[in-house]
Design an enzyme around this catalytic site. Structure first.
Site, PDB file in Angstrom:
ATOM      1  CB  SER A   1      -5.731  -0.237   2.285  1.00 22.28           C
ATOM      2  OG  SER A   1      -6.358  -0.996   1.085  1.00 22.28           O
TER       3      SER A   1
ATOM      4  CG  HIS B   1      -7.277  -3.688  -1.420  1.00 30.00           C
ATOM      5  ND1 HIS B   1      -7.720  -4.863  -2.254  1.00 30.00           N
ATOM      6  CD2 HIS B   1      -7.889  -2.485  -1.897  1.00 30.00           C
ATOM      7  CE1 HIS B   1      -8.129  -4.176  -3.468  1.00 30.00           C
ATOM      8  NE2 HIS B   1      -8.598  -2.846  -3.024  1.00 30.00           N
TER       9      HIS B   1
ATOM     10  CD1 TRP C   1     -11.314  -0.830  -8.488  1.00 33.30           C
ATOM     11  CD2 TRP C   1     -12.196   0.662  -9.662  1.00 33.30           C
ATOM     12  NE1 TRP C   1     -10.928   0.136  -7.906  1.00 33.30           N
ATOM     13  CE2 TRP C   1     -11.335   1.252  -8.641  1.00 33.30           C
ATOM     14  CE3 TRP C   1     -12.754   1.709 -10.695  1.00 33.30           C
ATOM     15  CZ2 TRP C   1     -11.008   2.794  -8.522  1.00 33.30           C
ATOM     16  CZ3 TRP C   1     -12.612   3.049 -10.557  1.00 33.30           C
ATOM     17  CH2 TRP C   1     -11.821   3.593  -9.571  1.00 33.30           C
ATOM     18  CG  HIS C   2     -12.771  -1.757  -3.370  1.00 33.93           C
ATOM     19  ND1 HIS C   2     -11.475  -1.587  -3.079  1.00 33.93           N
ATOM     20  CD2 HIS C   2     -13.549  -2.162  -2.389  1.00 33.93           C
ATOM     21  CE1 HIS C   2     -11.506  -2.107  -1.898  1.00 33.93           C
ATOM     22  NE2 HIS C   2     -12.543  -2.497  -1.443  1.00 33.93           N
TER      23      HIS C   2
ATOM     24  CB  ALA D   1      -6.353   3.612   1.823  1.00 30.26           C
TER      25      ALA D   1
ATOM     26  CG  ASP E   1      -9.115  -2.982  -6.422  1.00 33.49           C
ATOM     27  OD1 ASP E   1     -10.372  -2.584  -5.856  1.00 33.49           O
ATOM     28  OD2 ASP E   1      -8.005  -2.419  -6.249  1.00 33.49           O
TER      29      ASP E   1
ATOM     30  CD  GLU F   1     -11.796   3.116  -4.904  1.00 26.63           C
ATOM     31  OE1 GLU F   1     -11.681   1.688  -4.764  1.00 26.63           O
ATOM     32  OE2 GLU F   1     -10.903   3.827  -4.359  1.00 26.63           O
TER      33      GLU F   1
ATOM     34  CD  GLN G   1      -3.050   0.749   0.135  1.00 22.24           C
ATOM     35  OE1 GLN G   1      -3.281  -0.489  -0.164  1.00 22.24           O
ATOM     36  NE2 GLN G   1      -3.784   1.645  -0.638  1.00 22.24           N
TER      37      GLN G   1
HETATM   38 ZN   LIG Z   1      -9.688  -1.695  -4.024  1.00 17.49          ZN
END
Ligand SMILES: [Zn+2]
Length: 313
Positions: free
Chosen positions: A173, A175, A233-234, A168, A182, A231, A147
Site C-alpha cells: 500500500s 499508505h 479521495w486518495h 492493496a 485519504d 479513487e 493494512q
Molecule cells: Zn488511500
C-alpha cells in the site's frame, strides 16, 4: 677477553639506542598521520567515510545505502513494488499540527512530518478560495498490520473483486510510505461523514493540489497502469516540482518514474520550470548517485532500482 666482554655490551647499548630513536621517530610519524585522519574525519573530508569523491564536471559521487531506496518523495509503492519498512520511521500526528482549514479524523492519523506543512497550505488555500472547510483527512500512514486488517475486512465485507480493485495487500500500500492521504467530507452539524468524490467545489483539488506538491494518485483513466480503480479521495505527496510536471503532462507516478529512467545522469536531464526557477531531474541507477558540487538538490529513492536527483539550476 675482558675487553671484548666489556666492549660487547657497549656495542649493544649503542645499537639499542639507535633502534629506540628510530622507533620513536616512526611512532611520531604514525601519531601525526592518525591525528590528521581524526581531524579530517571530524570535518567530514575523507572520501571513504562519507562515500563522496570528486568528479570533473561539476558533479560529485555519493554512495547511497540500499535501504535509502524506500525514502524520499518519489518512492513508488504499488502491487509490484512492496514497501520495505525501515526500522525507524519518523511520523507525526497531523491532528497536533494542523491549521483550522480542515478536519483530521483523530490523533492516529500520521504522516511524514515534512508533508504536514504542505497539507496545511493545501487545505488553507482550498478553504480560502471556496469557503469550504469540511474536508476530513481520514487516513495517512499505515503499518503492515493496519493494512492487513483493512484487507481482511474488505474481503469479508465487500468481496474479492472490490478488494482487488481498491485495497492493496499488506506491504504493497502507498499508505505505508507516510506520503499519502485519504480524504472524506465531515458535516459538523450532523456528525456524519460523506465520501470525497471530488465533485462540485471539491474539484478544486484536481486543478490545484499540484501547487502544494500533491497529485491525485488513482485516476480512472490510469487504472491499467496503477493497478487500482478510480479513487477520487486518495492524494499523494511528490513535491511541487514533480507534481507540476505530472499534472502538465498527465502522468501517473508509474509513468513519471519510467520517464525519469529515460533521463539518466549521463544522458539528457529532464528540465522542469516552476515559477521563476528551473530544475534538472535525472535518474541514477543503483546506489552511485551523482549530485551537483554546488547548489541545492534533493535525492529520492524510487523504491525499485535507483535514485532520482532534482537539482535547482
Ligand atoms: Zn488511500
Amino acid at each position: 677477553m675482558m675487553t671484548t666482554h666489556i666492549k660487547r655490551p657497549a656495542k649493544r647499548r649503542g645499537h639499542k639506542a639507535l633502534v629506540n630513536i628510530l622507533l620513536l621517530l616512526a611512532l611520531g610519524v604514525i601519531s601525526v598521520l592518525i591525528y590528521k585522519q581524526i581531524l579530517a574525519d571530524a570535518a567530514g573530508l575523507t572520501s571513504e567515510k562519507e562515500g563522496v569523491s570528486a568528479d570533473e564536471d561539476g558533479f560529485k559521487l555519493i554512495k547511497m545505502d540500499k535501504e535509502k531506496l524506500t525514502q524520499g518523495e518519489l518512492a513508488l509503492v504499488n502491487k509490484e513494488h512492496p514497501y520495505d519498512f525501515p526500522e525507524h520511521r519518523e511520523l507525526a500526528a497531523i491532528f497536533d499540527q494542523k491549521n483550522d482549514s480542515y478536519f483530521v479524523r483523530d490523533k492516529n492519523v500520521r504522516l511524514d512530518p515534512d508533508v504536514i506543512d504542505h497539507m496545511n497550505d493545501l487545505m488553507e488555500a482550498f478553504c480560502k478560495e471556496t469557503g469550504v472547510g469540511d474536508v476530513n483527512v481520514v487516513s495517512g500512514y499505515r503499518t503492515y498490520e493496519d493494512q492487513q486488517k483493512l484487507y481482511d475486512d474488505s474481503l469479508t465485507e465487500k468481496g474479492r473483486d472490490y478488494t482487488d480493485e481498491y485495497v492493496a495487500p499488506p506491504g504493497f500500500s502507498e499508505h505505508h510510505s507516510g506520503l499519502a492521504v485519504d480524504l472524506s467530507i465531515y458535516h459538523i452539524q450532523t456528525g456524519k461523514s460523506e465520501e470525497f468524490d471530488g465533485k462540485g467545489k471539491y474539484g478544486w483539488f484536481y486543478e490545484n493540489a499540484w501547487k502544494y506538491g500533491f497529485v491525485l494518485r488513482y485516476d480512472a483513466n490510469k487504472s491499467k497502469v496503477t493497478g487500482f480503480g478510480d479513487e477520487p479521495w486518495h492524494f499523494r505527496y511528490v513535491g511541487e516540482v514533480h507534481a507540476s510536471y505530472m499534472k502538465e503532462h498527465d502522468l501517473c507516478l508509474e509513468e513519471y518514474i519510467n520517464l525519469l529512467r529515460e533521463h539518466p545522469y549521463d544522458g539528457e536531464h529532464l528540465k522542469i520550470s516552476l515559477g521563476k526557477k528551473t530544475y534538472e531531474t535525472y535518474f541514477c541507477k543503483g546506489t552511485d548517485v551523482r549530485v551537483p558540487k554546488d547548489g541545492h538538490y534533493a535525492i529520492s529513492g524510487n523504491n525499485a532500482d535507483g535514485f532520482i536527483v532534482t537539482a535547482e539550476m
